[in-house]
Motif scaffolding. Structure first.
Motif, PDB file in Angstrom:
ATOM      1  N   MET A  36      44.132  54.754  46.774  1.00  0.00           N
ATOM      2  CA  MET A  36      45.096  55.145  45.747  1.00  0.00           C
ATOM      3  C   MET A  36      46.515  55.186  46.313  1.00  0.00           C
ATOM      4  SD  MET A  36      42.898  58.147  43.857  1.00  0.00           S
ATOM      5  CE  MET A  36      44.234  58.600  42.767  1.00  0.00           C
ATOM      6  N   LEU A  37      46.657  55.658  47.545  1.00  0.00           N
ATOM      7  CA  LEU A  37      47.978  55.685  48.171  1.00  0.00           C
ATOM      8  C   LEU A  37      48.512  54.267  48.396  1.00  0.00           C
ATOM      9  CD1 LEU A  37      47.490  58.556  50.778  1.00  0.00           C
ATOM     10  CD2 LEU A  37      48.818  58.648  48.660  1.00  0.00           C
ATOM     11  N   GLY A  77      46.376  65.337  42.822  1.00  0.00           N
ATOM     12  CA  GLY A  77      47.830  65.272  42.899  1.00  0.00           C
ATOM     13  C   GLY A  77      48.358  63.849  42.878  1.00  0.00           C
ATOM     14  N   VAL A  78      47.669  62.945  43.562  1.00  0.00           N
ATOM     15  CA  VAL A  78      48.087  61.539  43.583  1.00  0.00           C
ATOM     16  C   VAL A  78      47.981  60.927  42.189  1.00  0.00           C
ATOM     17  CG1 VAL A  78      47.480  59.237  44.446  1.00  0.00           C
ATOM     18  CG2 VAL A  78      47.598  61.167  46.030  1.00  0.00           C
ATOM     19  N   ILE A  79      46.939  61.276  41.451  1.00  0.00           N
ATOM     20  CA  ILE A  79      46.807  60.774  40.082  1.00  0.00           C
ATOM     21  C   ILE A  79      48.010  61.205  39.239  1.00  0.00           C
ATOM     22  CG2 ILE A  79      45.466  60.967  37.947  1.00  0.00           C
ATOM     23  CD1 ILE A  79      42.951  61.183  39.683  1.00  0.00           C
ATOM     24  N   GLN A  80      48.366  62.487  39.345  1.00  0.00           N
ATOM     25  CA  GLN A  80      49.530  62.978  38.595  1.00  0.00           C
ATOM     26  C   GLN A  80      50.814  62.274  39.033  1.00  0.00           C
ATOM     27  OE1 GLN A  80      49.252  67.114  39.604  1.00  0.00           O
ATOM     28  NE2 GLN A  80      47.709  67.561  38.053  1.00  0.00           N
ATOM     29  N   THR A  81      50.938  62.032  40.332  1.00  0.00           N
ATOM     30  CA  THR A  81      52.147  61.383  40.849  1.00  0.00           C
ATOM     31  C   THR A  81      52.229  59.934  40.397  1.00  0.00           C
ATOM     32  OG1 THR A  81      52.053  62.828  42.797  1.00  0.00           O
ATOM     33  CG2 THR A  81      53.452  60.880  42.958  1.00  0.00           C
ATOM     34  N   LEU A  82      51.106  59.234  40.402  1.00  0.00           N
ATOM     35  CA  LEU A  82      51.082  57.848  39.926  1.00  0.00           C
ATOM     36  C   LEU A  82      51.528  57.771  38.472  1.00  0.00           C
ATOM     37  CD1 LEU A  82      47.751  56.546  41.512  1.00  0.00           C
ATOM     38  CD2 LEU A  82      50.037  55.624  41.947  1.00  0.00           C
ATOM     39  N   ILE A  83      51.044  58.693  37.650  1.00  0.00           N
ATOM     40  CA  ILE A  83      51.427  58.702  36.236  1.00  0.00           C
ATOM     41  C   ILE A  83      52.916  59.012  36.086  1.00  0.00           C
ATOM     42  CG2 ILE A  83      51.109  59.946  34.060  1.00  0.00           C
ATOM     43  CD1 ILE A  83      48.139  60.184  34.804  1.00  0.00           C
TER      44      ILE A  83
END
Length: 335
Positions: free
Chosen positions: A28-29, A285-291
């Motif tokens: 994801m990163l 957190g990464v999911i939220q950041t991607l969005i």
């Protein structure tokens, strides 16, 4: 053929789901870095911990509950109650902020211990008891006030505004507290008799009783620790929001459960790593950041992605369970 056999053996190893989680986080990163400029900047990565420090603390407590074979649906409501009690004691009763924090943590631990006692000594289902605890804690919030209570205590304001700087980078005090709790959780789970008892009870409670382990005391302590972590998460959330409100942290219990499961802990108990919970929280957190970086997707896509990941990890857990049923039991990750 050898590759298939090796994969089957790996799927039965204690680190299998945790390794999948780490690989998913790395993927994801990399996808985020490929799609958006600055996604992998150090401050963006630190912001994952700043924004989710309270969730990490709550999820650590939830990890112990799930490792013991239980569930705690009350943590989000206890978090909200902690913000309300903190705000009321500070603004109306004018307590010293250190005494307020101590009182809130004691309240959370006592609330959790009471639920643990009901679950063990009265042989009640953890789901029902903690569901009742969820409604009780959320209802108590509205007995204090139906409105948001602003916190303007100098200590809380200072904690909210303090930055621990490393050159051009910074973190908040909440990150330090969350990482300290993570280190404590890892030590408790893997280096103490309490941790070994938690894994044993989650693996098979009857066997744990036959081995002479203090099952009742351990279960009460597990829920007390979860309540303590929820209350501490409430204190950190108060630093973050500078308010107490009965609607704070709605659904936080489900986010905590998702982080624990995605982090590799088996829902049936007795299997998993506390450190894996950090990876689970980072993935959320990464999911939220991607969005947020995309800018065109609704925030509801966060829930959709989390739901999809939960399905994937439930399937992975089923693979592990089938491996155990075929005569190759999975060793508990207690050490």
């Amino acid at each position: 053929m050898n590759a298939i056999v090796s994969l089957r053996r790996a799927s039965r190893a204690p680190w299998f789901t945790s390794a999948i989680t780490v690989a998913l986080l790395a993927l994801m990163l990399l996808l985020g870095a490929a799609g958006y400029d600055g996604f992998l900047s150090p401050q963006v990565m630190l912001n994952l911990l700043i924004d989710n420090g309270f969730l990490l603390v709550v999820a650590i407590g939830m990890t112990f509950v799930i490792l013991s074979g239980g569930i705690d649906l009350s943590v989000g409501s206890v978090l909200a109650l902690s913000t309300m009690v903190s705000a009321w004691l500070l603004q109306s009763a004018h307590w010293n902020p250190i005494l307020v924090i101590a009182a809130v943590l004691a309240l959370g631990a006592a609330f959790g211990a009471a639920m643990g006692g009901l679950i063990h000594y009265f042989k009640l289902q953890a789901f029902i008891v903690t569901l009742a605890g969820m409604f009780l804690a959320r209802g108590l919030c509205y007995l204090i006030s139906i409105n948001s209570i602003t916190i303007d205590d100098p200590f809380f304001v200072a904690m909210s505004q303090t930055r621990i700087e490393f050159g051009e980078l910074f973190i908040s005090p909440s990150v330090v507290v969350a990482l300290a709790m993570l280190a404590l959780g890892i030590w408790l789970a893997h280096c103490t008799r309490f941790g070994r008892a938690v894994y044993a009870i989650g693996g098979n409670e009857q066997s744990a009783l036959l081995m002479g382990l203090p099952v009742g005391r351990t279960k009460v302590l597990v829920y007390a620790f979860s309540g303590f972590c929820a209350a501490l998460g409430g204190v950190l959330f108060s630093f973050y929001m500078l308010s107490g409100y009965g609607l704070h942290a709605q659904g936080a219990e489900l986010d905590a459960i998702a982080a624990v499961v995605i982090g590799g802990t088996l829902l049936t108990g007795g299997y998993g790593y506390v450190a894996g919970t950090l990876t689970g929280v980072l993935i959320l957190g990464v999911i939220q950041t991607l969005i947020a970086f995309d800018g065109t997707l609704s925030s509801w896509w966060t829930k959709i992605f989390i739901g999809a990941l939960l399905f994937v990890f439930c399937v992975a857990q089923r693979v592990i369970a089938l491996g155990a049923l075929r005569g190759k039991p999975v060793a508990a990750a207690a050490g």
